[in-house]
Motif scaffolding. Structure first.
Motif, PDB file in Angstrom:
ATOM      1  N   PHE A 524       0.837  -1.202   0.000  1.00 46.36           N
ATOM      2  CA  PHE A 524       0.000   0.000   0.000  1.00 46.36           C
ATOM      3  C   PHE A 524       0.872   1.253   0.000  1.00 46.36           C
ATOM      4  O   PHE A 524       2.001   1.221   0.499  1.00 46.36           O
ATOM      5  N   GLU A 525       0.343   2.317  -0.554  1.00 44.27           N
ATOM      6  CA  GLU A 525       1.019   3.619  -0.531  1.00 44.27           C
ATOM      7  C   GLU A 525       0.329   4.499   0.507  1.00 44.27           C
ATOM      8  O   GLU A 525      -0.888   4.420   0.700  1.00 44.27           O
ATOM      9  N   ARG A 526       1.097   5.361   1.158  1.00 41.55           N
ATOM     10  CA  ARG A 526       0.525   6.276   2.138  1.00 41.55           C
ATOM     11  C   ARG A 526      -0.345   7.317   1.438  1.00 41.55           C
ATOM     12  O   ARG A 526      -0.004   7.817   0.372  1.00 41.55           O
ATOM     13  N   ILE A 527      -1.478   7.634   2.040  1.00 38.36           N
ATOM     14  CA  ILE A 527      -2.354   8.688   1.506  1.00 38.36           C
ATOM     15  C   ILE A 527      -2.064   9.976   2.274  1.00 38.36           C
ATOM     16  O   ILE A 527      -2.078   9.993   3.512  1.00 38.36           O
ATOM     17  N   ASP A 528      -1.783  11.038   1.539  1.00 38.73           N
ATOM     18  CA  ASP A 528      -1.482  12.333   2.149  1.00 38.73           C
ATOM     19  C   ASP A 528      -2.701  12.822   2.937  1.00 38.73           C
ATOM     20  O   ASP A 528      -3.825  12.843   2.424  1.00 38.73           O
ATOM     21  N   LEU A 529      -2.485  13.225   4.190  1.00 33.65           N
ATOM     22  CA  LEU A 529      -3.591  13.667   5.045  1.00 33.65           C
ATOM     23  C   LEU A 529      -4.275  14.928   4.520  1.00 33.65           C
ATOM     24  O   LEU A 529      -5.425  15.213   4.884  1.00 33.65           O
ATOM     25  N   ALA A 530      -3.580  15.658   3.650  1.00 36.72           N
ATOM     26  CA  ALA A 530      -4.203  16.851   3.041  1.00 36.72           C
ATOM     27  C   ALA A 530      -5.422  16.461   2.206  1.00 36.72           C
ATOM     28  O   ALA A 530      -6.311  17.284   1.943  1.00 36.72           O
ATOM     29  N   ARG A 531      -5.472  15.187   1.803  1.00 36.96           N
ATOM     30  CA  ARG A 531      -6.606  14.718   0.988  1.00 36.96           C
ATOM     31  C   ARG A 531      -7.928  14.789   1.755  1.00 36.96           C
ATOM     32  O   ARG A 531      -8.998  14.885   1.144  1.00 36.96           O
ATOM     33  N   ILE A 532      -7.857  14.705   3.085  1.00 30.40           N
ATOM     34  CA  ILE A 532      -9.091  14.726   3.882  1.00 30.40           C
ATOM     35  C   ILE A 532      -9.860  16.015   3.600  1.00 30.40           C
ATOM     36  O   ILE A 532     -11.054  15.984   3.260  1.00 30.40           O
ATOM     37  N   GLU A 533      -9.186  17.160   3.734  1.00 28.78           N
ATOM     38  CA  GLU A 533      -9.842  18.452   3.504  1.00 28.78           C
ATOM     39  C   GLU A 533     -10.272  18.607   2.048  1.00 28.78           C
ATOM     40  O   GLU A 533     -11.330  19.159   1.757  1.00 28.78           O
ATOM     41  N   GLU A 534      -9.438  18.107   1.132  1.00 30.85           N
ATOM     42  CA  GLU A 534      -9.773  18.180  -0.299  1.00 30.85           C
ATOM     43  C   GLU A 534     -11.066  17.417  -0.581  1.00 30.85           C
ATOM     44  O   GLU A 534     -11.949  17.894  -1.307  1.00 30.85           O
ATOM     45  N   GLU A 535     -11.182  16.202  -0.004  1.00 30.34           N
ATOM     46  CA  GLU A 535     -12.373  15.381  -0.247  1.00 30.34           C
ATOM     47  C   GLU A 535     -13.615  16.016   0.376  1.00 30.34           C
ATOM     48  O   GLU A 535     -14.692  16.017  -0.227  1.00 30.34           O
ATOM     49  N   LEU A 536     -13.465  16.554   1.585  1.00 32.41           N
ATOM     50  CA  LEU A 536     -14.603  17.205   2.247  1.00 32.41           C
ATOM     51  C   LEU A 536     -15.072  18.431   1.475  1.00 32.41           C
ATOM     52  O   LEU A 536     -16.279  18.659   1.316  1.00 32.41           O
ATOM     53  N   GLU A 537     -14.129  19.190   0.977  1.00 35.07           N
ATOM     54  CA  GLU A 537     -14.457  20.382   0.188  1.00 35.07           C
ATOM     55  C   GLU A 537     -15.198  19.984  -1.095  1.00 35.07           C
ATOM     56  O   GLU A 537     -16.209  20.586  -1.460  1.00 35.07           O
ATOM     57  N   SER A 538     -14.704  18.945  -1.733  1.00 35.37           N
ATOM     58  CA  SER A 538     -15.326  18.455  -2.970  1.00 35.37           C
ATOM     59  C   SER A 538     -16.743  17.943  -2.708  1.00 35.37           C
ATOM     60  O   SER A 538     -17.675  18.219  -3.475  1.00 35.37           O
ATOM     61  N   LEU A 539     -16.911  17.214  -1.605  1.00 37.34           N
ATOM     62  CA  LEU A 539     -18.224  16.673  -1.242  1.00 37.34           C
ATOM     63  C   LEU A 539     -19.222  17.804  -0.996  1.00 37.34           C
ATOM     64  O   LEU A 539     -20.356  17.760  -1.474  1.00 37.34           O
ATOM     65  N   ASN A 540     -18.802  18.801  -0.251  1.00 37.62           N
ATOM     66  CA  ASN A 540     -19.701  19.929   0.045  1.00 37.62           C
ATOM     67  C   ASN A 540     -20.036  20.744  -1.199  1.00 37.62           C
ATOM     68  O   ASN A 540     -21.152  21.253  -1.335  1.00 37.62           O
ATOM     69  N   LYS A 541     -19.080  20.848  -2.118  1.00 34.04           N
ATOM     70  CA  LYS A 541     -19.327  21.586  -3.371  1.00 34.04           C
ATOM     71  C   LYS A 541     -20.341  20.875  -4.251  1.00 34.04           C
ATOM     72  O   LYS A 541     -21.179  21.505  -4.899  1.00 34.04           O
ATOM     73  N   GLN A 542     -20.222  19.522  -4.322  1.00 32.51           N
ATOM     74  CA  GLN A 542     -21.103  18.770  -5.226  1.00 32.51           C
ATOM     75  C   GLN A 542     -22.527  18.685  -4.688  1.00 32.51           C
ATOM     76  O   GLN A 542     -23.487  18.521  -5.437  1.00 32.51           O
ATOM     77  N   SER A 543     -22.666  18.787  -3.358  1.00 28.84           N
ATOM     78  CA  SER A 543     -23.986  18.638  -2.743  1.00 28.84           C
ATOM     79  C   SER A 543     -24.824  19.890  -2.964  1.00 28.84           C
ATOM     80  O   SER A 543     -24.319  21.005  -2.932  1.00 28.84           O
ATOM     81  N   VAL A 544     -26.119  19.658  -3.176  1.00 28.15           N
ATOM     82  CA  VAL A 544     -27.023  20.800  -3.414  1.00 28.15           C
ATOM     83  C   VAL A 544     -28.099  20.873  -2.336  1.00 28.15           C
ATOM     84  O   VAL A 544     -28.374  19.925  -1.680  1.00 28.15           O
TER      85      VAL A 544
END
Length: 544
Positions: A524-544
């Motif tokens: 497995f490769e390590r996932i950068d913790l910065a991805r957490i905020e990126e994913e949350l931001e993306s989720l909130n943007k896509q939601s209506v």
């Protein structure tokens, strides 16, 4: 032993989200496990291409229902494969084969007197000039007061009829529908009350069903089973095979669950195998789905099978509770969901499989959060399991030219591994997948501790023989851990097996021959913790 596994059929009207995968993944774990045990397994499912949701989507997009069904069926096949789902047959409900077998089952129930004709009042939209399929009627649930569709309330899991709703509206135009008289076919569920009561008592005493399936099914039985319509005025679906009624369609709730049987017949035809061993009293069956599908399996499909005299009635009901997302209910209409095509573009399938199993909503709702998903990957998959595999094999590569030391494995370690096969096997067979995976990772933690305590990096200089023993023990642990994890994490297990050149196929412990390792690569490769905020931001943007 013959093991039949049926995964719920997803409507081919939109992409799969993690809620779907969470409820369906246990089916693949079961199938992979039983195959390793050497049992005869038939694992089937397919895309529901006849449902009203497809016609609604087609109308919204201005295309034909077939175009919608084709698009999403192909997408489902692709992404189930990428997630490692090992269906023996994955089909669809708009095939000529499915239609023919469903019509045969319908006629058999009609002949036995379990289906009859009845004149009823049905919702009709004066504005759209058509009888309304149940899902085209929306209103207030009479049982819990939540917004519901005409076929079912998602809030309280009650199966409904459109006329039971208050404040009814047509989903197409928003106007209140009227009613008109029409004739429909009904399934005499009430005549099967005693048979199904005895069946559920037996399932409860055997402890083969999840608690939610037992309690919801008993509730229906205590209220008294009601006969239910098995035909509807629908634009697509399986035609009623009775003269004068060909314009009516067999209702999706009887037609879709019959897909388990039609898929079994399709598998037999395509592979030139006999599917009868999966439909007799000594076969074991698992039906895997979310809790909203419980009554369709525990009452309706069980009732159809009982009426037809086919066995076994579902022996195991594996019905997950709901998966929430960031502590909120999943909502496809508000786009509050993690879509499978999206997550698989960025993350490994085993990371998804691991998280959805270790956090499975087996007895209560569970939450998917991006923070927990990424932390669990980094700490458990990479930090514990991947790290143990990597540091052991890299050490062998560096210090012994990649040759696995040849040593007898001590009994205490072998006993631990033997016990794990028994315990995890029992967990899988009783649908306690989360507990099974937890037990595997207990041994992962033991293995890491063992490596640390033995300190092979010191032993190599102070006592080479002890160092070889430590590494042989660790390779034995790795090989068996990867094998036990095969049903849960098939992709990383395959990687380990390729590195160690192991080819075991049973469900039992085995020794690893002394040989040279293949190239050692991180699991497995390590996932950068910065991805957490990126994913949350993306989720909130896509939601209506």
């Amino acid at each position: 032993m013959s093991i039949f596994i049926g995964g719920a059929w997803a409507y081919a009207n939109g992409s799969l989200h993690l809620g779907h995968i969470s409820s369906l993944l246990p089916g693949d774990i079961l199938a992979r496990y039983y195959r390793l045990k050497g049992e005869k397994v038939l694992y089937v499912s397919g895309s529901d291409c006849n449902g009203t949701p497809i016609t609604i989507r087609a109308k919204q997009e201005g295309v034909t229902p077939k175009e919608i069904a084709d698009r999403y069926h192909e997408e489902f096949v692709n992404y189930f494969s990428k997630l490692g789902f090992s269906y023996d047959t994955y089909t669809r409900t708009d095939t000529a084969h499915h239609h023919k077998i469903v019509q045969e089952l319908f006629l058999e129930l009609l002949e036995k007197g379990l289906i009859y004709i009845k004149e009823i009042e049905q919702t009709y939209c004066e504005h759209d000039q058509q009888f309304l399929p149940d899902r085209y009627v929306e209103g207030i649930c009479p049982n819990c007061g939540a917004n519901a569709r005409g076929d079912q309330c998602d809030a309280c899991s009650n199966v409904l009829e459109p006329l039971e709703l208050s404040d009814r509206k047509c989903k197409i135009c928003g106007n209140p529908p009227t009613t008109r008289k029409t004739k429909h076919f009904y399934f005499s569920l009430s005549s099967l009350q005693n048979i199904l009561e005895n069946y559920v008592k037996e399932a409860e005493s055997n402890n083969h069903w999840r608690e939610n399936a037992i309690s919801l099914t008993k509730r229906y039985l205590n209220e008294g089973l009601q006969d239910r319509a098995v035909s509807r005025d629908l634009p697509i679906g399986v035609n009623v095979p009775v003269s004068g009624y060909e314009d009516k369609k067999i209702y999706v709730w009887i037609e879709a669950v019959s897909g388990y049987y039609t898929a079994s017949k399709q598998w037999a035809k395509e592979t030139k195998n006999d599917d009868l061993p999966f439909w007799n009293s000594i076969a074991t069956s698992y039906y895997v789905h979310g809790k909203d599908n419980i009554p369709f399996h525990s009452i309706i499909w069980a009732g159809i099978l009982a009426g037809l005299g086919k066995e076994p009635l579902p022996t195991h009901i594996v019905s997950n509770e709901y998966l929430t997302l960031e502590k909120k209910k999943l909502s496809t209409s508000r786009n509050w969901a993690v879509w499978v095509p999206d997550i698989l573009n960025r993350y490994e399938p085993d990371s998804i499989r691991y998280f959805l199993t270790i956090n499975a909503p087996e007895s209560r709702d569970a939450d998917f959060s991006w923070k927990e998903f990424i932390y669990s990957h980094n700490s458990e998959l990479l930090g514990a399991y991947g790290n143990f595999v990597n540091r052991t094999l890299k050490f062998i590569q560096k210090s012994f030219d990649g040759f696995i030391p040849e040593k007898a494995i001590p009994s205490p370690i072998q006993n631990k591994v033997n016990l794990l096969y028994v315990e995890v096997g029992h967990c899988i067979e009783t649908a306690c997948f989360k507990q099974g995976l937890e037990k595997v990772f207990e041994l992962v933690r033991f293995s890491n501790k063992y490596f640390d305590e033995q300190q092979p990096w010191k032993q190599i200089y102070e006592d080479k023989d002890s160092c070889q023993q430590t590494l042989a023990d660790c390779v034995y642990l790795i090989a068996n851990l990867a094998h036990i994890l095969t049903p849960f994490l098939p992709f990383s297990s395959t990687k380990v097996k390729e590195m160690l050149n192991t080819t075991e196929t049973g469900w039992n412990s085995f020794l690893v021959e002394s040989q040279q390792l293949s190239s050692v690569e991180p699991l497995f490769e390590r996932i950068d913790l910065a991805r957490i905020e990126e994913e949350l931001e993306s989720l909130n943007k896509q939601s209506v």
